[in-house]
Design an enzyme around this catalytic site. Structure first.
Site, short mmCIF file in Angstrom:
data_model
loop_
_atom_site.label_atom_id
_atom_site.label_comp_id
_atom_site.label_asym_id
_atom_site.label_seq_id
_atom_site.Cartn_x
_atom_site.Cartn_y
_atom_site.Cartn_z
N CYS A 86 0.42 -1.06 -0.02
CA CYS A 86 0.30 0.15 -0.31
C CYS A 86 0.78 0.80 0.17
CB CYS A 86 -1.12 0.20 1.44
SG CYS A 86 -2.69 1.10 1.15
N HIS A 203 -3.65 -5.30 0.74
CA HIS A 203 -3.09 -5.42 1.90
C HIS A 203 -3.01 -7.30 2.50
CE1 HIS A 203 -2.76 -1.77 3.40
NE2 HIS A 203 -3.84 -1.64 2.80
N GLU A 205 -0.94 -8.56 4.85
CA GLU A 205 -0.33 -9.09 6.05
C GLU A 205 -2.72 -8.95 6.84
OE1 GLU A 205 -0.82 -6.05 4.91
OE2 GLU A 205 -0.87 -4.42 5.64
#
Lengths: 229, 749
Positions: A86, A203, A205
Site C-alpha cells: 500500500c 494488504h 497482512e
C-alpha cells in the site's frame, strides 16, 4: 528468517505487518525507525501501509529521503528482499525501486473492501507458494492506488513477467468492475527486474487469518519463507 | 499577584455577545471581587457555556446512577473504564460535532473524530475503533436537495480522511435521513480504546512545582469560541461562524497517539488532558481543579502560529491536536524528548501551584487570575421549566386500526429497502478503513454489531454498536430512549456478546424552550431506567443542545453507544444466511406495531402513533437465549427486527448471505410483514442442530433458507410476497449511490 518493518511517522500498518510476521509466521521481526540507517541485519524489509509523513505531498515523496529508505535502496541493490504494501508500494515507486506511480483512484474516493487477485507469475520469492493463475482474496484500503506507467514500461513489465498480481473477479475474470481503482492493465502488484522487490496495493497482512475474512494473503509471506529455506 | 491593568472596561454588550447573562456576569464579579479582564471574561464565558459547563443538563444527568455517584465522590475521571479481566480496561466515549459540521462539513466531521480519539488516548488507552452516528435531511431525488447531499458527502469524506490517516478502524454506526435534520445534521463520533488496568492515566495536576508541558501543534486563531458556537441555535448568520470551526491534521494526531502512549510509559507523566473545547482554558482549569491545585502559565511560552496573538486568543483558541501534561519535576526533558523524537513540540509553559488559582501571564505580566474551581465545578446550573409539547397527545392518540392494506407487497418491500435510512450504507463504509489494526472480525454491514478480536487477550472479542430510532423518540421520548438501549443490547446479543456499558450522545433542540427541555428530561429518564434494567451503566457521554434552525427543531436523538464482551471472539455470529436448507426461526416476539414505523411514514406518509411496547424482561430473556445458543454454536445467523419489520429483516439476511428464503406460514399481511416490534430476532440453524436448538428455545421453524428468492406465504392463491434476491439487492444497494450520483449533477448544474 528475520524481518524488519520500517516505522515512518504516519505509518499505520506497521503493527499489522509486525504481528503477522511474529504471530502468524512465527518468525523474528524488528521495527526499523525511519531516522536510522541501520537495517539490523534483517533478511527482508517490509515497507508498511499508512500515511508516511502525512502524505500531504505525493504519497511517499518524503519517505524516500529517510535514512531507512536510503539504506533499503542499497539493501535492494545488493539483492535484499523488500516488500512494499500500500503506502509502501507508493514509497518504493517514489524511491525508483519500482517503475511507475500510484495516483488518485478513478472513483476519486478512498476504497476499503475485499477484492480478488490473480497470480500471474509464481516463479518469484513472493509467489512461490501460490499456483499459477491462483485467485486470492485480499483487501484493499487506499485513496491513491491507481497504478500508472508509460507504454514502454508496461511492455517491459509484461514481457518480463514482472506483473505478479492483477485485479480480477472471484472466478479470475478481469472486468471493468473487478478493477477497484482504474489501474493500468488491472495491475495490483509488480516486482523489480531481479524479482527481489515487490510492491502491491492490497494488504496481504490483513488476510493472514481466517477470522479476519481471508487467510489467502498468508501465501505471500509463506512464499518468502519457502524461498529463504 | 496583581498587574491586570491595561484592560478595557467590560460592557454588557461584550459579555452578552460572549454568551453570559447579567446574573452570570454579576457572579463573575463577585467571585473575583473586581471587574474581570477581557481574558478572564472570555474564559468564564466559554467554561460556563452549556457545551463545557453543562449548566442546563447537569441536574438532569444526575439521573444516570453511575454519573451521580461519580459526581458526588468527585471521581468522574475513572468512571469511564470497564474492566474486562486479564488487566485489560476498555474506555469509550461519544461526542457530537453537529454545529461545526453544519457550516463546514469536512473539517467539522474530521475534527469530531480527532477530538474523541484524544479523549481516549489521554487516558493512556490505544484507540482501537471508531463508530459514527449520523443524521441528515433527505438526500433522495424526490425530497432531497443539493445542500444536504453536499453535507452528507463531505461529512463522510471528513471522517474518512481523518480516521483512515490516524489508522484507527471505522467499524460501524448508523445513518438516518429525515427532514427534521435539514440544515442541522448530527455528527456523533464514538471511539473506543484499551488500556492496561494498572496504566490508566490521570487528568489531575498534582504536585506543587511540577512543570506544565504543552504538547503538539502550535496554537492559531482557529476555533476561538467554538464551544460558545455549539451553545446557540443555527441561524442565517451561521455561515459567518465558519472561522469558529477548527482545522484537523490527522498526521499530527497520529504522532500524538504514538508519542503520548510512549511518553506515558516513562511513568513521569503525573496528569494529562487534551485541549478540546475551550482549549488551554479548559485544560488548565480542569486539571488544576481536579487535583485541588492551582497553575500558572505564560502565554508567551506557548508555541504560536502567529506571534501577535493576544492572551485572550491564546486562551480561547481551539486549534487541534494539542495536549497539556503535568510532569514529575526533574523529568521534563526526558518526557519532552519522546515528543521531539516524533517531531512534535513539547514546551514547558508553567507550573503547578498550591493557590487553587489559574494565573495567566503575558511576558510575566498577570492578565488573568481566577480560582480554578470557579470555572469548572462552580459553573452555575439551572433547572429549566419543562412542559409536554402539544403534539405528543395528538400523535399518540392517532387511530391506526384502519390503515388500508397495500395492493402490492413486493413493491412495498422494495420501497422500504430503497429508503435511504434502511438501504445499504456501503457507499459510506467502503470509504472508511474498517480493517487496519487487524482486529476487525465482523466488518461493517455483516452483522448487527461490529466485533473486534482483541490481540493478546486470549481471544476475547468486543462488540460495538450505536442505536437510536429518532422517530420513536419524537413520538415518545421516554419509550424511544428505552428502546434505543434495548436495541443496542439486542444487537450485541445477536453477535453473541454480553452488553457491558453505554456511552451516550444526547442531541436535542434548545433547552431554553420548555418543550425542548421536556423532551430532553423524558429521554434521559428513559435512558437511565433502561440502562439500569439492562445492567449497562452510562460511563461517559456528551450533550448537544440547540440543534434547531429558525424553521424547525430536530427530532430528539439520544444516541446510544454500547460495548459488549465475547469470551471467545471466534464464536461471533453474523446476520447473513449461510447455507441452503438451514431452518429459520423467530425468537422472542414483541407486538407488531405500526406506530412510528418506517412503513407508516414511507407508504402512508404519517409519523404518528406510539412506538412498539417494550417488555424489558422479555428482551433480557431473548438476549440470554441468543448468547446461550451462540455459545453452543447452534446459530448460523442472527438479525434483529427493527426498521421496516420482518420482511426487511429477512431481506437483509438474504442479502448479507447470498441466499433466498421461503416462509411457510400462509397468513401474511402488512402487519406481519412491515410493522415494527421490540424483542424479536430472526435466526437460522443447521438441520443437524435443529433438535437441540428447539429444545433450548421451545420454537418451531417458520421457514427455510433456500434458492434465490424471498417468498412469504406460499398458499393456494400464490405467495403474498415474492421477490428475487437480485431485485432486493438492486433496491437495497442502489439507493444511496443513485442519490449521490445526483450530487455530481448538483455540482455540474
Amino acid at each position: 528468517m528475520k524481518f524488519g518493518v520500517i516505522k515512518f511517522p504516519g505509518s499505520n500498518c506497521d503493527q499489522d505487518a509486525y504481528y503477522t510476521v511474529k504471530d502468524v509466521l512465527g518468525q523474528p521481526v524488528e521495527y526499523l525507525w525511519h531516522g536510522d540507517s541501520d537495517l539490523k541485519a534483517v533478511d527482508c524489509v517490509i515497507v508498511p501501509g499508512g500515511f508516511s509523513y502525512g502524505d500531504y505531498l505525493r504519497c511517499g515523496a518524503i519517505a524516500r529521503f529517510s535514512p531507512a529508505m536510503i539504506a533499503t535502496h542499497e539493501f535492494a541493490a545488493k539483492g535484499g528482499l523488500v516488500l512494499g504494501i500500500c503506502n509502501g508500494f507508493q514509497v518504493l515507486c517514489e524511491s525508483h525501486l519500482l517503475p511507475g506511480a500510484l495516483v488518485r483512484n478513478d472513483g476519486q474516493k478512498f476504497v476499503c473492501k475485499q477484492i480478488h487477485l490473480r497470480t500471474e507469475n509464481t516463479d518469484t520469492p513472493f509467489t512461490g507458494a501460490l499456483s499459477p493463475g491462483q485467485i486470492i482474496q485480499v483487501p484493499i484500503a487506499h485513496g491513491e492506488g491507481k497504478y500508472v506507467c508509460d507504454e514502454a514500461v508496461l511492455a517491459e513489465l509484461d514481457a518480463a513477467n514482472r506483473i505478479l498480481f492483477r485485479y480480477c473477479d472471484a472466478d479470475g475474470t478481469r472486468t471493468e468492475t473487478s478493477n477497484p481503482n482504474g489501474s493500468t492493465d488491472d495491475i495490483a502488484g509488480i516486482a523489480s527486474a531481479n524479482f527481489n522487490v515487490l510492491g502491491l496495493m492490497p494488504h496481504p497482512e490483513r488476510a493472514a487469518d481466517p477470522a479476519l475474512g481471508s487467510a489467502d494473503g498468508r501465501a505471500i509471506f509463506e512464499s518468502l519463507l519457502k524461498f529463504w529455506h | 499577584m496583581t498587574n491586570l491593568q491595561n484592560n478595557p472596561t467590560i460592557t454588557p454588550e461584550m459579555y452578552r455577545e460572549m454568551g453570559l447573562n447579567d446574573a452570570e456576569f454579576t457572579l463573575v464579579v463577585q467571585t473575583l471581587g473586581r471587574q474581570p479582564t477581557l481574558t478572564e471574561l472570555g474564559m468564564y464565558a466559554v467554561m460556563w457555556s452549556e457545551h463545557c459547563g453543562y449548566k442546563y443538563s447537569r441536574p438532569v444527568l444526575r439521573l444516570f446512577k453511575k454519573y451521580k455517584e461519580a459526581m458526588d465522590a468527585g471521581e468522574v475521571e475513572n468512571a469511564g473504564v470497564i474492566d474486562i479481566g486479564g488487566n485489560i480496561g476498555v474506555v469509550m466515549k461519544m461526542e457530537s460535532h453537529n454545529h461545526p459540521s453544519a457550516v463546514e462539513p469536512f473539517q467539522g466531521a474530521a475534527t469530531g473524530v480527532g477530538g474523541i480519539l484524544r479523549d481516549i488516548f489521554t487516558m493512556g488507552a490505544r484507540p482501537i475503533a471508531i463508530l459514527n452516528s449520523l443524521r441528515f435531511g433527505p438526500i433522495d431525488q424526490e425530497n432531497g436537495d443539493a445542500r444536504t447531499r453536499y453535507l452528507f458527502e463531505h461529512v463522510v469524506s471528513g471522517i474518512s480522511h481523518y480516521g483512515n490517516c490516524v489508522g484507527v478502524p471505522n467499524v460501524g454506526g448508523e445513518i438516518y435521513f429525515h427532514p427534521s435534520y435539514q440544515g442541522n445534521p448530527l455528527v456523533n463520533a464514538m471511539a473506543i480504546g484499551v488500556v492496561p488496568m494498572d496504566k490508566i492515566a490521570s487528568a489531575g495536576a498534582k504536585g506543587v512545582g511540577n512543570p506544565v508541558l504543552y504538547i503538539g501543534s502550535a496554537t492559531g486563531k482557529d476555533g476561538i469560541h467554538g464551544a460558545t458556537f455549539a451553545s446557540v441555535e443555527l441561524g442565517p448568520d451561521s455561515e459567518s461562524k465558519r472561522p469558529n470551526v477548527q482545522m484537523g491534521d490527522p498526521f499530527a494526531e497520529k504522532l500524538l497517539i504514538e508519542s503520548t502512549l510512549e511518553a506515558l510509559a516513562t511513568g513521569y507523566i503525573v496528569g494529562i488532558q487534551d485541549m478540546g473545547a475551550a482549549g488551554l482554558t479548559c485544560s488548565t482549569c480542569e486539571t488544576a481543579a481536579k487535583a485541588g491545585m492551582g497553575m500558572t502559565i505564560d502565554v508567551r511560552k506557548v508555541p504560536l502560529r502567529e506571534a501577535d496573538m493576544t492572551p485572550y486568543e491564546v486562551m480561547l483558541s481551539e486549534s487541534q491536536e494539542r495536549m497539556l501534561a503535568i510532569i514529575e519535576k526533574g523529568h521534563e526533558a526526558e518526557v519532552a524528548a519522546v515528543f521531539h523524537k516524533w517531531g512534535l513540540s513539547a514546551e514547558v509553559i508553567g507550573e503547578v501551584t498550591d493557590t487553587g488559582r489559574v494565573v495567566i501571564l503575558d511576558h510575566g505580566v498577570v492578565v488573568a487570575d481566577v480560582p480554578a474551581q470557579s470555572l469548572t465545578d462552580d459553573c452555575p446550573t439551572y433547572t429549566l421549566s419543562a412542559s409536554e409539547p402539544a403534539y405528543i397527545n395528538e400523535v399518540q392518540s392517532a387511530d391506526l386500526s384502519n390503515l388500508p392494506e397495500p395492493t402490492d407487497y413486493n413493491d412495498v418491500l422494495l420501497k422500504l429497502l430503497a429508503s435511504p435510512s434502511i438501504a445499504s450504507k456501503r457507499w459510506v463504509y467502503d470509504q472508511y478503513d474498517s480493517m487496519v489494526q487487524t482486529q476487525t472480525t465482523v466488518l461493517p454491514g455483516a452483522a448487527d454489531a461490529a466485533v473486534l478480536r482483541l490481540r493478546d487477550s486470549g481471544g476475547k472479542g468486543l462488540a460495538l454498536t450505536t442505536d437510536c430510532n429518532p422517530r420513536y423518540c419524537y413520538l415518545d421520548p421516554y419509550l424511544g430512549a428505552m428502546i434505543a438501549v434495548a436495541e443496542a443490547a439486542r444487537n450485541l446479543s445477536c453477535v453473541g456478546a454480553t452488553p457491558l456499558a453505554v456511552t451516550d450522545c444526547l442531541n436535542f433542540a434548545s433547552p431554553e424552550k420548555p418543550e425542548g427541555f421536556w423532551q430532553f428530561r423524558r429521554a434521559v429518564a428513559g435512558l437511565a431506567d433502561a440502562c439500569e434494567a439492562f445492567g449497562t451503566p452510562v460511563i461517559s457521554g456528551n450533550v448537544s443542545f440547540y440543534n434547531e434552525t429558525p424553521e424547525h427543531a430536530i427530532f430528539p436523538t439520544p444516541t446510544v453507544g454500547m460495548v459488549g464482551l465475547l469470551p471467545d471472539a471466534d464464536k461471533r455470529v453474523t446476520m447473513g444466511f449461510q447455507n441452503e436448507g438451514d431452518l429459520i426461526y423467530l425468537l422472542g416476539g414483541g407486538a407488531p406495531t405500526f406506530g412510528g414505523s418506517e412503513y407508516l411514514a414511507l407508504i402512508h406518509g404519517q409519523e404518528v402513533g406510539s412506538p412498539p411496547a417494550l417488555d424489558v424482561e422479555a428482551e433480557k430473556a431473548l438476549h440470554t437465549l441468543l448468547r446461550t445458543a451462540i455459545d453452543k454454536k447452534l446459530l448460523k445467523s442472527a438479525h434483529d427486527i427493527s426498521d421496516g419489520g420482518l420482511a426487511v429483516a429477512l431481506a437483509e439476511c438474504c442479502l448479507a448471505g447470498q441466499f433466498g428464503a421461503e416462509l411457510e406460514q400462509s397468513k401474511y399481511g402488512a402487519r406481519e410483514l412491515f410493522a415494527e416490534m421490540t424483542a424479536t430476532v430472526v435466526v437460522s440453524v443447521a438441520p443437524t442442530a435443529a433438535t437441540e436448538f428447539e429444545t433450548l428455545s421451545g420454537k418451531s421453524p417458520i421457514g427455510t433458507v433456500t434458492g434465490d428468492r424471498l417468498v412469504f406465504g406460499e398458499n393456494a392463491s400464490g405467495p403474498t410476497l415474492l421477490v428475487s434476491v437480485s431485485d432486493l439487492r438492486a433496491a437495497y444497494e442502489g439507493a444511496i449511490p443513485a442519490a449521490m450520483a445526483s450530487a455530481v449533477h448538483d455540482l455540474e448544474g
